[in-house]
Each structure stands twice: as C-alpha cells, then as structure tokens.
Design a protein around this motif. Structure first.
Motif, PDB file in Angstrom:
ATOM      1  N   VAL A   1       0.813  -1.140   0.056  1.00 24.05           N
ATOM      2  CA  VAL A   1       0.132  -0.056   0.024  1.00 24.05           C
ATOM      3  C   VAL A   1       0.743   1.212  -0.126  1.00 24.05           C
ATOM      4  O   VAL A   1       1.703   1.307   0.565  1.00 24.05           O
ATOM      5  N   HIS A   2       0.372   2.055  -0.639  1.00 24.37           N
ATOM      6  CA  HIS A   2       1.099   3.527  -0.728  1.00 24.37           C
ATOM      7  C   HIS A   2       0.251   4.639  -0.004  1.00 24.37           C
ATOM      8  O   HIS A   2      -1.078   4.621  -0.523  1.00 24.37           O
ATOM      9  N   LEU A   3       0.771   5.310   0.810  1.00 18.12           N
ATOM     10  CA  LEU A   3       0.000   6.061   1.601  1.00 18.12           C
ATOM     11  C   LEU A   3       0.478   7.702   1.378  1.00 18.12           C
ATOM     12  O   LEU A   3       1.516   8.019   0.789  1.00 18.12           O
ATOM     13  N   ARG A   4      -0.526   8.670   1.674  1.00 22.22           N
ATOM     14  CA  ARG A   4       0.098  10.039   1.596  1.00 22.22           C
ATOM     15  C   ARG A   4       1.452  10.198   2.384  1.00 22.22           C
ATOM     16  O   ARG A   4       1.622   9.493   3.412  1.00 22.22           O
ATOM     17  N   GLY A   5       1.998  10.947   1.932  1.00 24.81           N
ATOM     18  CA  GLY A   5       3.352  11.687   2.673  1.00 24.81           C
ATOM     19  C   GLY A   5       4.467  10.395   1.987  1.00 24.81           C
ATOM     20  O   GLY A   5       5.369  10.304   2.709  1.00 24.81           O
ATOM     21  N   ARG A   6       4.178   9.858   1.023  1.00 19.37           N
ATOM     22  CA  ARG A   6       5.305   8.855   0.458  1.00 19.37           C
ATOM     23  C   ARG A   6       5.533   7.735   1.348  1.00 19.37           C
ATOM     24  O   ARG A   6       6.724   7.097   1.185  1.00 19.37           O
ATOM     25  N   ILE A   7       4.517   7.328   2.110  1.00 21.65           N
ATOM     26  CA  ILE A   7       4.879   6.043   2.850  1.00 21.65           C
ATOM     27  C   ILE A   7       4.344   4.958   2.155  1.00 21.65           C
ATOM     28  O   ILE A   7       3.302   4.915   1.651  1.00 21.65           O
ATOM     29  N   VAL A   8       5.307   3.661   2.169  1.00 14.87           N
ATOM     30  CA  VAL A   8       4.958   2.641   1.596  1.00 14.87           C
ATOM     31  C   VAL A   8       4.704   1.529   2.733  1.00 14.87           C
ATOM     32  O   VAL A   8       5.702   1.598   3.751  1.00 14.87           O
ATOM     33  N   GLY A   9       3.691   0.444   2.678  1.00 16.02           N
ATOM     34  CA  GLY A   9       3.699  -0.455   3.802  1.00 16.02           C
ATOM     35  C   GLY A   9       3.657  -1.970   2.983  1.00 16.02           C
ATOM     36  O   GLY A   9       2.842  -1.928   1.906  1.00 16.02           O
ATOM     37  N   GLU A  10       4.086  -2.857   3.529  1.00 18.26           N
ATOM     38  CA  GLU A  10       4.132  -4.200   3.155  1.00 18.26           C
ATOM     39  C   GLU A  10       2.978  -5.051   4.007  1.00 18.26           C
ATOM     40  O   GLU A  10       3.495  -5.217   5.173  1.00 18.26           O
ATOM     41  N   GLU A  11       1.903  -5.273   3.681  1.00 21.15           N
ATOM     42  CA  GLU A  11       1.147  -6.106   4.557  1.00 21.15           C
ATOM     43  C   GLU A  11       0.846  -7.595   4.261  1.00 21.15           C
ATOM     44  O   GLU A  11       1.045  -7.852   2.990  1.00 21.15           O
ATOM     45  N   GLU A  12       0.548  -8.203   5.315  1.00 24.98           N
ATOM     46  CA  GLU A  12       0.260  -9.742   5.200  1.00 24.98           C
ATOM     47  C   GLU A  12      -0.967  -9.969   6.041  1.00 24.98           C
ATOM     48  O   GLU A  12      -1.312  -9.547   6.877  1.00 24.98           O
ATOM     49  N   PHE A  13      -1.841 -10.752   5.045  1.00 25.52           N
ATOM     50  CA  PHE A  13      -3.279 -11.067   5.791  1.00 25.52           C
ATOM     51  C   PHE A  13      -3.083 -12.399   6.646  1.00 25.52           C
ATOM     52  O   PHE A  13      -2.619 -13.258   6.018  1.00 25.52           O
ATOM     53  N   PHE A  14      -3.548 -12.385   7.879  1.00 24.27           N
ATOM     54  CA  PHE A  14      -3.185 -13.534   8.676  1.00 24.27           C
ATOM     55  C   PHE A  14      -4.844 -14.411   8.893  1.00 24.27           C
ATOM     56  O   PHE A  14      -4.719 -15.401   9.212  1.00 24.27           O
ATOM     57  N   THR A  15      -5.766 -13.537   8.615  1.00 27.29           N
ATOM     58  CA  THR A  15      -7.013 -13.917   8.666  1.00 27.29           C
ATOM     59  C   THR A  15      -7.846 -13.777   7.374  1.00 27.29           C
ATOM     60  O   THR A  15      -7.540 -12.205   6.859  1.00 27.29           O
ATOM     61  N   TRP A  16      -8.174 -14.343   6.694  1.00 20.70           N
ATOM     62  CA  TRP A  16      -9.058 -14.273   5.365  1.00 20.70           C
ATOM     63  C   TRP A  16     -10.389 -15.267   5.452  1.00 20.70           C
ATOM     64  O   TRP A  16     -10.281 -16.561   4.854  1.00 20.70           O
ATOM     65  N   ASP A  17     -11.404 -14.836   6.193  1.00 19.84           N
ATOM     66  CA  ASP A  17     -12.428 -15.920   6.246  1.00 19.84           C
ATOM     67  C   ASP A  17     -13.577 -15.195   5.486  1.00 19.84           C
ATOM     68  O   ASP A  17     -14.587 -14.566   6.110  1.00 19.84           O
ATOM     69  N   GLU A  18     -13.903 -15.242   4.268  1.00 20.74           N
ATOM     70  CA  GLU A  18     -14.663 -14.773   3.385  1.00 20.74           C
ATOM     71  C   GLU A  18     -15.831 -15.080   3.593  1.00 20.74           C
ATOM     72  O   GLU A  18     -16.103 -16.405   3.624  1.00 20.74           O
ATOM     73  N   PRO A  19     -17.060 -14.689   3.735  1.00 21.34           N
ATOM     74  CA  PRO A  19     -17.495 -13.287   3.977  1.00 21.34           C
ATOM     75  C   PRO A  19     -17.506 -12.638   5.327  1.00 21.34           C
ATOM     76  O   PRO A  19     -18.249 -11.694   5.662  1.00 21.34           O
ATOM     77  N   ARG A  20     -16.838 -12.975   6.171  1.00 18.38           N
ATOM     78  CA  ARG A  20     -16.979 -12.423   7.636  1.00 18.38           C
ATOM     79  C   ARG A  20     -15.868 -11.738   8.054  1.00 18.38           C
ATOM     80  O   ARG A  20     -16.287 -10.895   9.023  1.00 18.38           O
ATOM     81  N   ARG A  21     -14.522 -12.100   7.911  1.00 19.43           N
ATOM     82  CA  ARG A  21     -13.459 -11.368   8.470  1.00 19.43           C
ATOM     83  C   ARG A  21     -12.290 -11.383   7.710  1.00 19.43           C
ATOM     84  O   ARG A  21     -11.824 -12.479   6.976  1.00 19.43           O
ATOM     85  N   ILE A  22     -11.544 -10.262   7.634  1.00 16.04           N
ATOM     86  CA  ILE A  22     -10.177 -10.330   7.349  1.00 16.04           C
ATOM     87  C   ILE A  22      -9.304  -9.523   8.304  1.00 16.04           C
ATOM     88  O   ILE A  22      -9.905  -8.597   8.965  1.00 16.04           O
ATOM     89  N   ALA A  23      -8.003  -9.705   8.217  1.00 22.07           N
ATOM     90  CA  ALA A  23      -7.101  -9.071   9.285  1.00 22.07           C
ATOM     91  C   ALA A  23      -5.693  -9.073   8.676  1.00 22.07           C
ATOM     92  O   ALA A  23      -5.432 -10.035   8.094  1.00 22.07           O
ATOM     93  N   PHE A  24      -5.070  -8.031   8.869  1.00 24.10           N
ATOM     94  CA  PHE A  24      -3.735  -8.082   8.080  1.00 24.10           C
ATOM     95  C   PHE A  24      -2.849  -7.299   9.204  1.00 24.10           C
ATOM     96  O   PHE A  24      -3.156  -6.561  10.245  1.00 24.10           O
ATOM     97  N   ARG A  25      -1.547  -7.531   9.067  1.00 24.63           N
ATOM     98  CA  ARG A  25      -0.505  -6.666   9.610  1.00 24.63           C
ATOM     99  C   ARG A  25       0.388  -5.983   8.778  1.00 24.63           C
ATOM    100  O   ARG A  25       0.587  -6.665   7.586  1.00 24.63           O
ATOM    101  N   PHE A  26       1.006  -4.907   9.045  1.00 24.06           N
ATOM    102  CA  PHE A  26       2.127  -4.659   8.422  1.00 24.06           C
ATOM    103  C   PHE A  26       3.380  -4.925   8.738  1.00 24.06           C
ATOM    104  O   PHE A  26       3.799  -5.231  10.032  1.00 24.06           O
ATOM    105  N   ASN A  27       3.839  -5.855   7.819  1.00 22.02           N
ATOM    106  CA  ASN A  27       5.268  -6.624   8.047  1.00 22.02           C
ATOM    107  C   ASN A  27       6.486  -5.693   7.947  1.00 22.02           C
ATOM    108  O   ASN A  27       7.528  -5.723   8.551  1.00 22.02           O
TER     109      ASN A  27
END
Length: 163
Positions: A68-94
């Motif tokens: 993801v690219h955010l305002r202020g030229r910040i870049v984040g690399e994310e990983e989803f540790f929960t993907w339970d479609e269609p009830r829940r998703i969750a991720f962290r910035f690695n």
C-alpha cells in the motif's frame, strides 16, 4: 523499508493505541468483499491510501500480501493472517517506510444485518516509546479520521448500488 513487529489477531485488542468503528452498509457481506478485492476501491474510501497493489494471486486467503502507498510517500508491506470470506479479514504491516510505527494491524468484521451488513473496523498501533504521549493526545482525532473513512465507504457502496 523497516521491519515491524509480527503481530497476530489479538493485537487490535491489546495494542497501546486501539480504534474501533462500525458502519451499516446497504450491501451484502459478499458485495462488501467484492469491494475489498478491488485494489482501486480502497483509495476511494480510505483517503490515506493513494494506491493498493495485490502482490499475491487470487484466490486470496491467509498469507495473501499487498503493498500500500499512503500519503506522505509512505509505503507499507502487508500480510493477511485472517481471510475468512465473507466474515472477517485481518492483516498486519510487516514492513513500512517510516519510523513512526513499530506495529500495525487492522481487522474487518462483517455481519449480516437487515438490509445489508455491518462492518466493524478495528485498528491496533504501536509507536516508539517517545511518540506514545503525543499519540495519546491525538487519539480522538485519529478515531474521528477512521470513522470518516467508514462514512466514505458507505457513500462509495451506495453509489455502486445506484449504477
């Protein structure tokens, strides 16, 4: 890029800085997940984002990654540790391109309600010790910002229904 603490799904409940907001949407949980799948949709409702790039192939699931690219030229690399479609998703910035955070996680809980679904969005953040006092001072402002993103999501999904 700077590596962050590898947090899990409990972090949004135990983080030093926690935010939880909800919105009722006039779409089904499955339609909301269509929005979640769409990289171009995220910056339309999360105004802090300028670009989302999925770095894992479909189908998405635990272990899915994106940048993801955010305002202020910040870049984040994310990983989803929960993907339970269609009830829940969750991720962290690695990893992230700023020294302002040491851990960051988001969780999206979706439940059917009459006329659509309710999204509850929880965010957990940790920052370097020196930044904790000022972050507590701006906590209310950040919470209001996150709530505004959900209002934008409601307008975005309502507009999709009109088309």
């Amino acid at each position: 890029m700077r590596d962050l603490q590898r947090v899990d799904d409990r972090f949004v409940e135990t983080a030093p800085l926690r935010f939880t907001n909800s919105v009722d949407l006039a779409i089904t949980p499955e339609q909301l997940f269509d929005v979640f799948h769409d990289a171009e949709a995220w910056p339309r409702w999360v105004k802090a984002l300028t670009e989302v790039v999925w770095t894992s192939p479909r189908p998405f699931g635990p272990g899915t990654t994106r940048t993801v690219h955010l305002r202020g030229r910040i870049v984040g690399e994310e990983e989803f540790f929960t993907w339970d479609e269609p009830r829940r998703i969750a991720f962290r910035f690695n990893a992230v391109s700023t020294r302002l955070v040491t851990a960051f996680s988001e969780q999206y809980d979706v439940e059917p309600v009459p006329g659509g679904c309710r999204l509850t969005w929880s965010v957990g953040i940790d920052v370097p010790d020196a930044l904790r006092p000022p972050m507590r001072l701006v906590h209310g402002g950040l919470d209001a910002l996150f709530a505004s993103f959900l209002r934008r999501l409601r307008r975005y999904t309502d507009a999709r229904l009109d088309n």
